[in-house]
Write an enzyme that holds these catalytic residues in place. Structure first.
Site, PDB file in Angstrom:
ATOM      1  N   CYS A   1      -8.916 -33.023  16.944  1.00  0.00           N
ATOM      2  CA  CYS A   1      -8.468 -34.201  16.179  1.00  0.00           C
ATOM      3  C   CYS A   1      -8.827 -35.516  16.858  1.00  0.00           C
ATOM      4  O   CYS A   1      -8.784 -36.579  16.225  1.00  0.00           O
ATOM      5  CB  CYS A   1      -6.959 -34.133  15.943  1.00  0.00           C
ATOM      6  N   HIS A  31      -3.599 -40.965  14.469  1.00  0.00           N
ATOM      7  CA  HIS A  31      -3.968 -39.660  13.912  1.00  0.00           C
ATOM      8  C   HIS A  31      -2.922 -39.268  12.876  1.00  0.00           C
ATOM      9  O   HIS A  31      -1.715 -39.450  13.085  1.00  0.00           O
ATOM     10  CB  HIS A  31      -4.019 -38.626  15.040  1.00  0.00           C
ATOM     11  N   ASN A  51      -3.368 -33.313   7.477  1.00  0.00           N
ATOM     12  CA  ASN A  51      -4.091 -33.489   8.735  1.00  0.00           C
ATOM     13  C   ASN A  51      -5.526 -32.985   8.539  1.00  0.00           C
ATOM     14  O   ASN A  51      -5.745 -31.788   8.363  1.00  0.00           O
ATOM     15  CB  ASN A  51      -3.370 -32.691   9.832  1.00  0.00           C
TER      16      ASN A  51
HETATM   17  N1  COA Z   1       8.308 -24.046   5.054  1.00  0.00           N
HETATM   18  C1  COA Z   1       9.585 -23.673   5.305  1.00  0.00           C
HETATM   19  N2  COA Z   1      10.022 -23.352   6.516  1.00  0.00           N
HETATM   20  C2  COA Z   1       9.152 -23.386   7.519  1.00  0.00           C
HETATM   21  C3  COA Z   1       7.814 -23.753   7.358  1.00  0.00           C
HETATM   22  C4  COA Z   1       7.409 -24.083   6.052  1.00  0.00           C
HETATM   23  N3  COA Z   1       6.149 -24.470   5.762  1.00  0.00           N
HETATM   24  N4  COA Z   1       7.192 -23.712   8.531  1.00  0.00           N
HETATM   25  C5  COA Z   1       8.091 -23.330   9.448  1.00  0.00           C
HETATM   26  N5  COA Z   1       9.279 -23.137   8.838  1.00  0.00           N
HETATM   27  C6  COA Z   1      10.537 -22.709   9.417  1.00  0.00           C
HETATM   28  C7  COA Z   1      10.371 -21.952  10.700  1.00  0.00           C
HETATM   29  O1  COA Z   1      10.110 -20.599  10.458  1.00  0.00           O
HETATM   30  C8  COA Z   1      11.709 -22.170  11.363  1.00  0.00           C
HETATM   31  O2  COA Z   1      12.618 -21.291  10.778  1.00  0.00           O
HETATM   32  P1  COA Z   1      13.759 -20.600  11.701  1.00  0.00           P
HETATM   33  O3  COA Z   1      14.590 -21.750  12.235  1.00  0.00           O
HETATM   34  O4  COA Z   1      14.453 -19.718  10.744  1.00  0.00           O
HETATM   35  O5  COA Z   1      13.016 -19.886  12.783  1.00  0.00           O
HETATM   36  C9  COA Z   1      12.102 -23.582  10.899  1.00  0.00           C
HETATM   37  O6  COA Z   1      11.279 -23.864   9.742  1.00  0.00           O
HETATM   38  C10 COA Z   1      11.897 -24.649  11.930  1.00  0.00           C
HETATM   39  O7  COA Z   1      10.586 -24.478  12.469  1.00  0.00           O
HETATM   40  P2  COA Z   1      10.013 -25.464  13.518  1.00  0.00           P
HETATM   41  O8  COA Z   1       8.646 -25.011  13.918  1.00  0.00           O
HETATM   42  O9  COA Z   1      11.028 -25.692  14.618  1.00  0.00           O
HETATM   43  O10 COA Z   1       9.918 -26.810  12.646  1.00  0.00           O
HETATM   44  P3  COA Z   1       9.524 -28.242  13.135  1.00  0.00           P
HETATM   45  O11 COA Z   1      10.568 -29.193  12.729  1.00  0.00           O
HETATM   46  O12 COA Z   1       9.044 -28.260  14.555  1.00  0.00           O
HETATM   47  O13 COA Z   1       8.258 -28.543  12.236  1.00  0.00           O
HETATM   48  C11 COA Z   1       5.884 -28.630  12.413  1.00  0.00           C
HETATM   49  C12 COA Z   1       7.098 -27.740  12.330  1.00  0.00           C
HETATM   50  C13 COA Z   1       4.661 -27.741  12.495  1.00  0.00           C
HETATM   51  C14 COA Z   1       5.828 -29.457  11.152  1.00  0.00           C
HETATM   52  C15 COA Z   1       6.006 -29.549  13.659  1.00  0.00           C
HETATM   53  O14 COA Z   1       6.309 -28.784  14.788  1.00  0.00           O
HETATM   54  C16 COA Z   1       4.749 -30.306  13.928  1.00  0.00           C
HETATM   55  O15 COA Z   1       4.348 -31.150  13.138  1.00  0.00           O
HETATM   56  N6  COA Z   1       4.135 -30.067  15.096  1.00  0.00           N
HETATM   57  C17 COA Z   1       2.934 -30.771  15.475  1.00  0.00           C
HETATM   58  C18 COA Z   1       1.816 -30.315  14.603  1.00  0.00           C
HETATM   59  C19 COA Z   1       0.603 -31.094  14.840  1.00  0.00           C
HETATM   60  O16 COA Z   1       0.623 -32.292  14.882  1.00  0.00           O
HETATM   61  N7  COA Z   1      -0.518 -30.399  14.962  1.00  0.00           N
HETATM   62  C20 COA Z   1      -1.769 -30.983  15.050  1.00  0.00           C
HETATM   63  C21 COA Z   1      -1.965 -31.734  16.297  1.00  0.00           C
HETATM   64  S1  COA Z   1      -3.492 -32.497  16.195  1.00  0.00           S
END
Ligand code: COA
Length: 351
Positions: A136, A278, A308
């Site tokens: 990215c 980003h 993204n």
């Molecule tokens: N829909 C519904 N539930 C979802 C889901 C979706 N699309 N994706 C994950 N979940 C669930 C998980 O299974 C978890 O359930 P559990 O508590 O029963 O285990 C719950 O939601 C929380 O998951 P978590 O991963 O802690 O959520 P989060 O608030 O961290 O959000 C992201 C997840 C991926 C959105 C977040 O971590 C993120 O944006 N990370 C950075 C990603 C990024 O920028 N990547 C590129 C970098 S260049």
């Protein structure tokens, strides 16, 4: 002997007279362009594919929809469309280009480079062309690389492009990643000189931390894990991410990269007209802006419509912000990115 227009890309690399004192040229961004595919994949569409909801996706990420390239639309096709728009906005012909750099993690083929396909598509017969891989952060890694060539007089005009067809490397059965990504391309044209109306590149910063390579990766398909029938079934050639940890590093690295750039370039944060971060997650963007003490009306966001798009995200945002008039002559714009590797980068441009 300073830089003079070479007859071919080969000439570009032999025309610097090393007996003369080295003089760094100012480098300017003189045009931008972008392209996104027509097909929209909405959160409602994703609700039918995986166990997710519009409400979850919007609350956790800010994304409402993303664009998906047509099956026969390659990364180079999107790059070519963005490149043509950037050349048009710069008023530069393809034949005037000495250098083409494409940042991508989804190249058309492992070899040749996507940049060579673009060179052929646009007829940039005088340009040297190559790809870089910085996930990215790739667009600003390409910018920093092109600034070295142009600033040293090794290239008169450089075209930098970020293009991604992430839909081909997303695991569409993994709800934790498939809701995040989309396809698209952005581009910019650089040249030496500080003519009125040019966007001067004031400073740029790039960095990496390979100790955290396993936070976000595509484990299969390369030499470490060549494609086999078995690992295709295991979806090893798709994006795998540790979301929570990635989130924390994204915030701290973007903050640190931007702060060090602001300090090095002697910029007063109050003078920054627009921050273009980003586009990965609205919560990451808000956290970075808060730490940089930049109010939200001076932060550009378009991820709600594209998700993204990896390297392309900041390039598309830069082009859209320029076309929407979010910054104008004399304004300082700060671009800041973060990606797999880990990698991070930032650039300050006075338009
Ligand atoms: N829909 C519904 N539930 C979802 C889901 C979706 N699309 N994706 C994950 N979940 C669930 C998980 O299974 C978890 O359930 P559990 O508590 O029963 O285990 C719950 O939601 C929380 O998951 P978590 O991963 O802690 O959520 P989060 O608030 O961290 O959000 C992201 C997840 C991926 C959105 C977040 O971590 C993120 O944006 N990370 C950075 C990603 C990024 O920028 N990547 C590129 C970098 S260049």
């Amino acid at each position: 002997m300073g830089f003079s227009k070479p007859k071919s890309a080969h000439d570009t690399f032999i025309m610097t007279d090393l007996t003369q004192p080295f003089k760094r040229l100012p480098v300017a961004v003189i045009g931008t362009g972008s392209y996104v595919p027509e097909r929209r994949l909405t959160n409602a569409d994703l609700e039918k594919m995986v166990d997710t909801s519009d409400e979850w996706i919007i609350t956790r990420t800010g994304i409402q929809e993303r664009r998906i390239a047509a099956p026969d639309e390659r990364t180079s096709d999107m790059a070519t469309k963005a490149a043509r728009r950037a050349l048009e906005s710069a008023g530069v012909s393809a034949e005037e280009l000495d250098l083409i750099i494409v940042a991508t993690i989804t190249p058309d083929t492992f070899t040749p480079s996507t940049a060579c396909y673009v060179q052929n598509n646009i007829g940039a017969k005088n340009a040297a062309a190559f790809d870089i891989s910085a996930a990215c952060s790739g667009f600003l890694f390409a910018l920093k690389t092109a600034v070295q060539y142009v600033g040293c007089g090794q290239a008169g005009h450089a075209l930098i492009i970020a293009s991604e067809k992430l839909s081909t490397v997303v695991n569409w059965e993994d709800r934790s990643t498939c809701v995040l990504f989309g396809d698209g391309a952005g581009a910019a044209v650089l040249r030496s000189g500080g003519r009125p109306g040019d966007g001067a590149v004031l400073a740029s910063d790039i960095g990496s931390d390979g100790t955290l390579h396993d936070l976000l990766q595509i484990p299969g398909g390369g030499s470490a894990c060549p494609t086999t029938v078995e690992n295709v079934h295991e979806r090893l050639a798709t994006l795998a991410m540790r979301g929570n940890e990635t989130f924390k590093h994204a915030v701290s690295h973007m903050r640190d990269s931007a702060n060090s750039l602001i300090e090095r370039a002697g910029i007063d944060p109050g003078d920054i007209k627009l921050v273009i971060p980003h586009q990965a997650n609205l919560r990451i963007i808000n956290a970075v802006a808060q730490r940089l003490r930049i109010p939200s009306d001076r932060v550009f966001v378009n991820l709600y419509k594209y998700g993204n798009t990896s390297a392309a995200a900041v390039a598309i945002a830069f082009d859209e912000a320029r076309r929407e008039g979010r910054f104008g002559k004399g304004d300082i714009v700060l671009l800041v990115t973060f990606g797999a590797g880990l990698t991070w980068s930032s650039a300050a441009i006075r338009w």
